[in-house]
Design a protein around this motif. Structure first.
Motif, mmCIF file in Angstrom:
data_model
loop_
_atom_site.group_PDB
_atom_site.id
_atom_site.type_symbol
_atom_site.label_atom_id
_atom_site.label_comp_id
_atom_site.label_asym_id
_atom_site.label_seq_id
_atom_site.Cartn_x
_atom_site.Cartn_y
_atom_site.Cartn_z
ATOM 1 N N ILE A 7 0.870 -1.176 0.000
ATOM 2 C CA ILE A 7 0.000 0.000 0.000
ATOM 3 C C ILE A 7 0.905 1.223 0.000
ATOM 4 O O ILE A 7 1.635 1.468 0.960
ATOM 5 C CB ILE A 7 -0.931 0.029 1.223
ATOM 6 N N VAL A 8 0.870 1.969 -1.098
ATOM 7 C CA VAL A 8 1.646 3.200 -1.230
ATOM 8 C C VAL A 8 0.646 4.343 -1.097
ATOM 9 O O VAL A 8 -0.271 4.463 -1.911
ATOM 10 C CB VAL A 8 2.370 3.272 -2.594
ATOM 11 N N HIS A 9 0.836 5.157 -0.072
ATOM 12 C CA HIS A 9 -0.189 6.168 0.220
ATOM 13 C C HIS A 9 0.419 7.505 0.604
ATOM 14 O O HIS A 9 1.532 7.583 1.105
ATOM 15 C CB HIS A 9 -1.097 5.669 1.351
ATOM 16 N N HIS A 10 -0.366 8.537 0.350
ATOM 17 C CA HIS A 10 -0.073 9.870 0.873
ATOM 18 C C HIS A 10 -1.312 10.243 1.668
ATOM 19 O O HIS A 10 -2.406 10.337 1.105
ATOM 20 C CB HIS A 10 0.186 10.855 -0.267
ATOM 21 N N THR A 11 -1.137 10.389 2.966
ATOM 22 C CA THR A 11 -2.269 10.511 3.874
ATOM 23 C C THR A 11 -2.127 11.757 4.742
ATOM 24 O O THR A 11 -1.803 11.659 5.925
ATOM 25 C CB THR A 11 -2.369 9.226 4.732
ATOM 26 N N PRO A 12 -2.345 12.952 4.156
ATOM 27 C CA PRO A 12 -2.110 14.180 4.906
ATOM 28 C C PRO A 12 -3.309 14.712 5.696
ATOM 29 O O PRO A 12 -3.156 15.674 6.435
ATOM 30 C CB PRO A 12 -1.737 15.172 3.800
ATOM 31 N N SER A 13 -4.486 14.096 5.534
ATOM 32 C CA SER A 13 -5.675 14.658 6.171
ATOM 33 C C SER A 13 -6.463 13.580 6.908
ATOM 34 O O SER A 13 -6.308 12.387 6.626
ATOM 35 C CB SER A 13 -6.588 15.286 5.107
ATOM 36 N N PRO A 14 -7.334 13.996 7.830
ATOM 37 C CA PRO A 14 -8.177 13.011 8.526
ATOM 38 C C PRO A 14 -9.052 12.202 7.564
ATOM 39 O O PRO A 14 -9.262 11.008 7.786
ATOM 40 C CB PRO A 14 -9.032 13.868 9.455
ATOM 41 N N HIS A 15 -9.552 12.808 6.495
ATOM 42 C CA HIS A 15 -10.385 12.074 5.537
ATOM 43 C C HIS A 15 -9.565 11.007 4.815
ATOM 44 O O HIS A 15 -10.007 9.868 4.651
ATOM 45 C CB HIS A 15 -11.033 13.019 4.531
ATOM 46 N N CYS A 16 -8.354 11.362 4.392
ATOM 47 C CA CYS A 16 -7.472 10.380 3.750
ATOM 48 C C CYS A 16 -7.101 9.276 4.732
ATOM 49 O O CYS A 16 -7.018 8.106 4.350
ATOM 50 C CB CYS A 16 -6.207 11.054 3.224
ATOM 51 N N GLN A 17 -6.897 9.637 5.998
ATOM 52 C CA GLN A 17 -6.557 8.648 7.028
ATOM 53 C C GLN A 17 -7.690 7.653 7.210
ATOM 54 O O GLN A 17 -7.453 6.445 7.308
ATOM 55 C CB GLN A 17 -6.234 9.343 8.357
ATOM 56 N N GLU A 18 -8.916 8.135 7.230
ATOM 57 C CA GLU A 18 -10.071 7.252 7.387
ATOM 58 C C GLU A 18 -10.162 6.270 6.208
ATOM 59 O O GLU A 18 -10.416 5.073 6.390
ATOM 60 C CB GLU A 18 -11.346 8.080 7.499
ATOM 61 N N MET A 19 -9.918 6.767 5.004
ATOM 62 C CA MET A 19 -9.942 5.911 3.815
ATOM 63 C C MET A 19 -8.804 4.884 3.877
ATOM 64 O O MET A 19 -9.015 3.701 3.620
ATOM 65 C CB MET A 19 -9.835 6.766 2.556
ATOM 66 N N PHE A 20 -7.610 5.340 4.235
ATOM 67 C CA PHE A 20 -6.443 4.461 4.354
ATOM 68 C C PHE A 20 -6.708 3.330 5.350
ATOM 69 O O PHE A 20 -6.448 2.154 5.066
ATOM 70 C CB PHE A 20 -5.223 5.292 4.773
ATOM 71 N N GLU A 21 -7.242 3.678 6.522
ATOM 72 C CA GLU A 21 -7.516 2.670 7.546
ATOM 73 C C GLU A 21 -8.523 1.638 7.055
ATOM 74 O O GLU A 21 -8.390 0.441 7.350
ATOM 75 C CB GLU A 21 -7.983 3.335 8.837
ATOM 76 N N ALA A 22 -9.526 2.071 6.296
ATOM 77 C CA ALA A 22 -10.518 1.136 5.758
ATOM 78 C C ALA A 22 -9.884 0.215 4.714
ATOM 79 O O ALA A 22 -10.170 -0.992 4.680
ATOM 80 C CB ALA A 22 -11.694 1.902 5.157
ATOM 81 N N VAL A 23 -9.021 0.750 3.864
ATOM 82 C CA VAL A 23 -8.321 -0.054 2.858
ATOM 83 C C VAL A 23 -7.449 -1.104 3.559
ATOM 84 O O VAL A 23 -7.460 -2.288 3.194
ATOM 85 C CB VAL A 23 -7.472 0.841 1.922
ATOM 86 N N VAL A 24 -6.709 -0.693 4.578
ATOM 87 C CA VAL A 24 -5.855 -1.616 5.331
ATOM 88 C C VAL A 24 -6.710 -2.699 5.990
ATOM 89 O O VAL A 24 -6.369 -3.892 5.944
ATOM 90 C CB VAL A 24 -5.007 -0.874 6.385
ATOM 91 N N ALA A 25 -7.833 -2.312 6.581
ATOM 92 C CA ALA A 25 -8.710 -3.290 7.237
ATOM 93 C C ALA A 25 -9.208 -4.335 6.242
ATOM 94 O O ALA A 25 -9.242 -5.533 6.545
ATOM 95 C CB ALA A 25 -9.882 -2.576 7.909
ATOM 96 N N GLY A 26 -9.576 -3.906 5.050
ATOM 97 C CA GLY A 26 -10.020 -4.857 4.031
ATOM 98 C C GLY A 26 -8.899 -5.766 3.581
ATOM 99 O O GLY A 26 -9.067 -6.983 3.437
ATOM 100 N N ALA A 27 -7.728 -5.184 3.362
ATOM 101 C CA ALA A 27 -6.582 -5.954 2.867
ATOM 102 C C ALA A 27 -6.083 -6.969 3.891
ATOM 103 O O ALA A 27 -5.538 -8.009 3.518
ATOM 104 C CB ALA A 27 -5.449 -5.004 2.468
ATOM 105 N N THR A 28 -6.266 -6.664 5.166
ATOM 106 C CA THR A 28 -5.771 -7.543 6.227
ATOM 107 C C THR A 28 -6.878 -8.378 6.856
ATOM 108 O O THR A 28 -6.688 -8.939 7.937
ATOM 109 C CB THR A 28 -5.056 -6.719 7.326
ATOM 110 N N ASP A 29 -8.017 -8.484 6.187
ATOM 111 C CA ASP A 29 -9.118 -9.301 6.699
ATOM 112 C C ASP A 29 -8.592 -10.711 7.005
ATOM 113 O O ASP A 29 -7.905 -11.308 6.167
ATOM 114 C CB ASP A 29 -10.243 -9.368 5.666
ATOM 115 N N PRO A 30 -8.902 -11.241 8.183
ATOM 116 C CA PRO A 30 -8.387 -12.557 8.560
ATOM 117 C C PRO A 30 -8.797 -13.690 7.604
ATOM 118 O O PRO A 30 -8.127 -14.722 7.550
ATOM 119 C CB PRO A 30 -8.986 -12.796 9.951
#
Length: 151
Positions: A7-30
């Motif tokens: 995951i290559v990301h640029h996450t400078p804002s709270p909105h981008c952070q929320e999106m990033f965290e959701a992407v990570v959660a999906g990618a790391t689903d058990p």
């Protein structure tokens, strides 16, 4: 042997952070086994990390109608090393833009087409504060790309 999703990301804002965290959660689903998920800020990802990945998730804000300079930098420093070495690898994109994302979408389409990468699912585009549906779309993006790497 596990596959690597970068995951290559640029996450400078709270909105981008929320999106990033959701992407990570999906990618790391058990339920998705055999995929190592590596997260790297766009300004610090190395060409070697890009080369060694089996798939990619790219996340950026859209600034002035274009992808962030940070994500552009990640490709500028690794493009020629990746060329011909990473063809056929799946990728996904999420963008946060308040005023038009077409320029960023065009730029990423050109870069990834040049590399021969294959878009795993449609780009997630969010304007303003991500809604519940936007967050779910980001989760699905992460899970979809990760699942494509499973043997």
């Amino acid at each position: 042997m596990s596959a690597t999703l970068l995951i290559v990301h640029h996450t400078p804002s709270p909105h981008c952070q929320e999106m990033f965290e959701a992407v990570v959660a999906g990618a790391t689903d058990p339920e998705i086994e055999g995929v190592e998920v590596i997260r790297r800020p766009a300004l610090t990802v190395s060409p070697v990390e890009m080369l060694e990945a089996d798939g990619y998730l790219l996340g950026t804000p859209v600034n002035l109608g274009y992808l962030s300079g940070a994500l552009k930098h990640a490709f500028d420093q690794s493009y020629y090393q990746l060329l011909d070495s990473t063809r056929g690898r799946p990728f996904g994109v999420y963008l946060h833009g308040n005023e038009g994302t077409e320029g960023a979408e065009r730029a990423l389409a050109g870069i990834t087409a040049g590399l021969g990468w294959v878009q795993a699912t449609k780009t997630v585009v969010v304007a303003g504060k991500p809604t519940k549906a936007d967050v779910e779309a980001c989760w699905n993006l992460g899970a979809t790309v990760a699942a494509q790497l499973v043997d």
